[in-house]
Design a protein around this motif. Sequence first.
Motif, PDB file in Angstrom:
ATOM      1  N   UNK A 247      -1.376  -1.417  -4.191  1.00 47.50           N
ATOM      2  CA  UNK A 247      -2.642  -0.720  -3.969  1.00 47.50           C
ATOM      3  C   UNK A 247      -2.351   0.728  -3.577  1.00 47.50           C
ATOM      4  N   UNK A 248      -2.649   1.673  -4.452  1.00 50.00           N
ATOM      5  CA  UNK A 248      -2.516   3.084  -4.058  1.00 50.00           C
ATOM      6  C   UNK A 248      -3.690   3.476  -3.156  1.00 50.00           C
ATOM      7  N   UNK A 249      -3.412   4.323  -2.177  1.00 54.60           N
ATOM      8  CA  UNK A 249      -4.473   4.761  -1.277  1.00 54.60           C
ATOM      9  C   UNK A 249      -5.441   5.677  -2.029  1.00 54.60           C
ATOM     10  N   UNK A 250      -6.678   5.749  -1.583  1.00 50.12           N
ATOM     11  CA  UNK A 250      -7.613   6.701  -2.204  1.00 50.12           C
ATOM     12  C   UNK A 250      -7.120   8.140  -1.990  1.00 50.12           C
ATOM     13  N   UNK A 251      -7.486   9.054  -2.863  1.00 50.11           N
ATOM     14  CA  UNK A 251      -7.046  10.448  -2.704  1.00 50.11           C
ATOM     15  C   UNK A 251      -7.506  11.046  -1.378  1.00 50.11           C
ATOM     16  N   UNK A 252      -6.623  11.818  -0.759  1.00 54.47           N
ATOM     17  CA  UNK A 252      -6.894  12.556   0.470  1.00 54.47           C
ATOM     18  C   UNK A 252      -7.482  11.696   1.575  1.00 54.47           C
ATOM     19  N   UNK A 253      -6.875  10.541   1.801  1.00 54.13           N
ATOM     20  CA  UNK A 253      -7.367   9.644   2.854  1.00 54.13           C
ATOM     21  C   UNK A 253      -6.197   9.023   3.616  1.00 54.13           C
TER      22      UNK A 253
ATOM     23  N   UNK B 209       0.862  -1.176   0.000  1.00 52.61           N
ATOM     24  CA  UNK B 209       0.000   0.000   0.000  1.00 52.61           C
ATOM     25  C   UNK B 209       0.901   1.228   0.000  1.00 52.61           C
ATOM     26  N   UNK B 210       0.649   2.160  -0.919  1.00 50.89           N
ATOM     27  CA  UNK B 210       1.399   3.420  -0.911  1.00 50.89           C
ATOM     28  C   UNK B 210       0.474   4.564  -1.278  1.00 50.89           C
ATOM     29  N   UNK B 211       0.930   5.777  -0.962  1.00 49.21           N
ATOM     30  CA  UNK B 211       0.101   6.933  -1.299  1.00 49.21           C
ATOM     31  C   UNK B 211       0.206   7.243  -2.792  1.00 49.21           C
ATOM     32  N   UNK B 212      -0.427   8.296  -3.208  1.00 44.58           N
ATOM     33  CA  UNK B 212      -0.506   8.613  -4.637  1.00 44.58           C
ATOM     34  C   UNK B 212       0.567   9.599  -5.086  1.00 44.58           C
ATOM     35  N   UNK B 213       1.665   9.658  -4.399  1.00 45.39           N
ATOM     36  CA  UNK B 213       2.761  10.543  -4.793  1.00 45.39           C
ATOM     37  C   UNK B 213       3.240  10.168  -6.193  1.00 45.39           C
TER      38      UNK B 213
ATOM     39  N   UNK C 299      -5.974   7.913   6.521  1.00 45.46           N
ATOM     40  CA  UNK C 299      -6.317   6.785   7.395  1.00 45.46           C
ATOM     41  C   UNK C 299      -6.253   5.446   6.676  1.00 45.46           C
ATOM     42  N   UNK C 300      -6.255   5.470   5.364  1.00 43.53           N
ATOM     43  CA  UNK C 300      -6.189   4.200   4.640  1.00 43.53           C
ATOM     44  C   UNK C 300      -4.798   3.587   4.699  1.00 43.53           C
ATOM     45  N   UNK C 301      -3.820   4.329   5.155  1.00 47.22           N
ATOM     46  CA  UNK C 301      -2.484   3.794   5.392  1.00 47.22           C
ATOM     47  C   UNK C 301      -2.081   4.159   6.826  1.00 47.22           C
ATOM     48  N   UNK C 302      -2.987   3.864   7.752  1.00 48.30           N
ATOM     49  CA  UNK C 302      -2.856   4.298   9.140  1.00 48.30           C
ATOM     50  C   UNK C 302      -1.613   3.749   9.842  1.00 48.30           C
ATOM     51  N   UNK C 303      -1.201   2.537   9.526  1.00 46.49           N
ATOM     52  CA  UNK C 303      -0.028   1.957  10.188  1.00 46.49           C
ATOM     53  C   UNK C 303       1.226   2.764   9.853  1.00 46.49           C
ATOM     54  N   UNK C 304       1.385   3.134   8.600  1.00 48.66           N
ATOM     55  CA  UNK C 304       2.540   3.942   8.191  1.00 48.66           C
ATOM     56  C   UNK C 304       2.464   5.338   8.812  1.00 48.66           C
ATOM     57  N   UNK C 305       1.282   5.925   8.819  1.00 51.37           N
ATOM     58  CA  UNK C 305       1.112   7.254   9.415  1.00 51.37           C
ATOM     59  C   UNK C 305       1.441   7.220  10.907  1.00 51.37           C
ATOM     60  N   UNK C 306       1.061   6.148  11.584  1.00 52.11           N
ATOM     61  CA  UNK C 306       1.351   6.019  13.016  1.00 52.11           C
ATOM     62  C   UNK C 306       2.845   5.871  13.248  1.00 52.11           C
ATOM     63  N   UNK C 307       3.536   5.128  12.382  1.00 52.29           N
ATOM     64  CA  UNK C 307       4.984   5.000  12.541  1.00 52.29           C
ATOM     65  C   UNK C 307       5.657   6.352  12.353  1.00 52.29           C
ATOM     66  N   UNK C 308       5.208   7.129  11.401  1.00 52.85           N
ATOM     67  CA  UNK C 308       5.784   8.466  11.185  1.00 52.85           C
ATOM     68  C   UNK C 308       5.620   9.305  12.449  1.00 52.85           C
ATOM     69  N   UNK C 309       4.426   9.284  13.018  1.00 50.38           N
ATOM     70  CA  UNK C 309       4.178  10.048  14.247  1.00 50.38           C
ATOM     71  C   UNK C 309       5.083   9.575  15.384  1.00 50.38           C
ATOM     72  N   UNK C 310       5.215   8.265  15.526  1.00 51.73           N
ATOM     73  CA  UNK C 310       6.051   7.701  16.583  1.00 51.73           C
ATOM     74  C   UNK C 310       7.520   8.056  16.361  1.00 51.73           C
TER      75      UNK C 310
END
Length: 184
Positions: free
Chosen positions: A83-89, A60-64, A91-102
Amino acid sequence: MHVDTVFLRRLYVFFVMEIATRRVNALGVTARPTGTWVTQIARNLLIDLEERAGCFRFLIHDRDSKFTAAFDAVFAGNGTAVIPTPPQSPRSNAFAERWIRTARAECTDRLLITGERHLRTVLTAYAKHYNTGRAHRSLDLRAPDDDPNIIPLPARQVLGGLLNDYHTTPLRLPHHRQRTPSSA
């Protein structure tokens, strides 16, 4: 993810997280990410994973725009569906977003990063800590690389005390239940 240096230069980090185990691989740091660079990082990842590379069903990756058709083809050739994530979402890649925050909260926001080599060194140490010594609630307070038959115990500091790392010891039975070798 991106990190700004003390010299106001933005650096970009490419990482991959294995969702089932929460294991993170910090794979690359650059000031100028391109589709070619990201594709080469993907090839390097599959080489490093060796036979484990075939275990992954999805990426899963974003739409960059850096995630080009060539990038997707590297994984498709390995049998991994991209699987690209839906635009402007986000939360669809929440695990990666959480790791970035951590990673930001526990590491990069607490240090003055000077450049690519420094960030690469810091993230390599942090990813090792994250995979081997950091407790995860989703893994019953174990690190991704922990053996489930081991009890974690506090032991050492990482990055000059910025992080605490935990070593493990084998699970022991109560003294009266331990087996002793019989003598003949």
